[in-house]
Design an enzyme around this catalytic site. Structure first.
Site, PDB file in Angstrom:
ATOM      1  N   HIS A  69       0.852  -1.193   0.000  1.00 19.16           N
ATOM      2  CA  HIS A  69       0.000   0.000   0.000  1.00 19.16           C
ATOM      3  C   HIS A  69       0.887   1.242   0.000  1.00 19.16           C
ATOM      4  O   HIS A  69       2.098   1.159   0.256  1.00 19.16           O
ATOM      5  CB  HIS A  69      -0.895  -0.007   1.231  1.00 19.16           C
ATOM      6  CG  HIS A  69      -1.881  -1.130   1.248  1.00 19.16           C
ATOM      7  ND1 HIS A  69      -2.897  -1.206   2.168  1.00 19.16           N
ATOM      8  CD2 HIS A  69      -2.021  -2.229   0.466  1.00 19.16           C
ATOM      9  CE1 HIS A  69      -3.625  -2.288   1.964  1.00 19.16           C
ATOM     10  NE2 HIS A  69      -3.099  -2.932   0.924  1.00 19.16           N
ATOM     11  N   GLU A  71       1.177   3.707   2.074  1.00 18.51           N
ATOM     12  CA  GLU A  71       1.835   3.985   3.352  1.00 18.51           C
ATOM     13  C   GLU A  71       3.036   3.076   3.557  1.00 18.51           C
ATOM     14  O   GLU A  71       4.091   3.525   4.028  1.00 18.51           O
ATOM     15  CB  GLU A  71       0.855   3.798   4.516  1.00 18.51           C
ATOM     16  CG  GLU A  71      -0.330   4.733   4.483  1.00 18.51           C
ATOM     17  CD  GLU A  71      -1.555   4.164   3.769  1.00 18.51           C
ATOM     18  OE1 GLU A  71      -2.669   4.639   4.047  1.00 18.51           O
ATOM     19  OE2 GLU A  71      -1.403   3.244   2.933  1.00 18.51           O
ATOM     20  N   CYS A  99      -5.643   1.659   6.158  1.00 14.44           N
ATOM     21  CA  CYS A  99      -6.316   0.405   6.505  1.00 14.44           C
ATOM     22  C   CYS A  99      -5.704  -0.111   7.815  1.00 14.44           C
ATOM     23  O   CYS A  99      -4.694   0.427   8.277  1.00 14.44           O
ATOM     24  CB  CYS A  99      -6.130  -0.612   5.374  1.00 14.44           C
ATOM     25  SG  CYS A  99      -4.448  -1.266   5.258  1.00 14.44           S
ATOM     26  N   CYS A 102      -1.906  -0.832   7.503  1.00  9.86           N
ATOM     27  CA  CYS A 102      -1.069   0.358   7.395  1.00  9.86           C
ATOM     28  C   CYS A 102      -1.059   1.166   8.690  1.00  9.86           C
ATOM     29  O   CYS A 102      -0.034   1.728   9.063  1.00  9.86           O
ATOM     30  CB  CYS A 102      -1.520   1.210   6.220  1.00  9.86           C
ATOM     31  SG  CYS A 102      -1.194   0.419   4.626  1.00  9.86           S
TER      32      CYS A 102
END
Length: 170
Positions: A69, A71, A99, A102
């Protein structure tokens, strides 16, 4: 490796400008990723003492890596740039509320504050299923002082742009 590719490109003329310069850079980072079919519209920037020390965007599709992701890519980039696994004193700016994975990574890396654009609920606009996962882990109430919403409208426009692209969606 969860690493972004592609050169930086100019901002799309249809974009609403973010009020925060670091959030605008996160939006621009996400735009690079979506226009290269790297993954969802998630870009992140990490700062320390007002300077960018890392950035990245979602690379799930490009790398066939469900954990890459925006991040995570930015955390890895910042840690490499700073030669440390401890990001104490750093702040993260990201186009979507992190999420659960993350969010845990941000805490694990000792990032002091997270600024996000679109909310967990907004992520459903682009077909993401973060809310049920988030609810399984107890929601966001414990992170009220850690997570700060910022520039939501500019990030929502990015999500809309992504929805209109003919790219791999998941």
């Amino acid at each position: 490796m969860c690493k972004a590719e592609g050169s930086r490109q100019e901002r799309s003329p249809i974009s609403t400008e973010a009020r925060n310069a670091f959030m605008q850079i996160a939006i621009d980072e996400a735009r690079i990723g979506i226009h290269h079919n790297h993954g969802g519209p998630f870009g992140s920037v990490i700062t320390k003492n007002g300077k960018i020390v890392g950035q990245g965007h979602n690379m799930v599709v490009k790398n066939n890596d469900s954990t890459c992701h925006g991040e995570i890519a930015a955390i890895r980039n910042a840690e490499q740039n700073l030669s440390t696994f401890d990001l104490s004193g750093c702040e993260l700016y990201t186009t979507g509320e992190p999420c659960p994975m993350c969010l845990a990574a941000c805490k694990w890396a000792n990032i002091e504050k997270v600024y996000y654009g679109c909310t967990i609920e907004d992520n459903s606009i682009i077909g993401f299923r973060d809310k049920p996962l988030d609810d399984m882990f107890g929601g966001r109430s414990a992170f009220a002082d850690y997570l700060v919403e910022m520039d939501r409208e500019a990030c929502l426009q990015l999500f809309e742009e992504y929805n209109h692209l003919n790219v791999t969606k998941y």
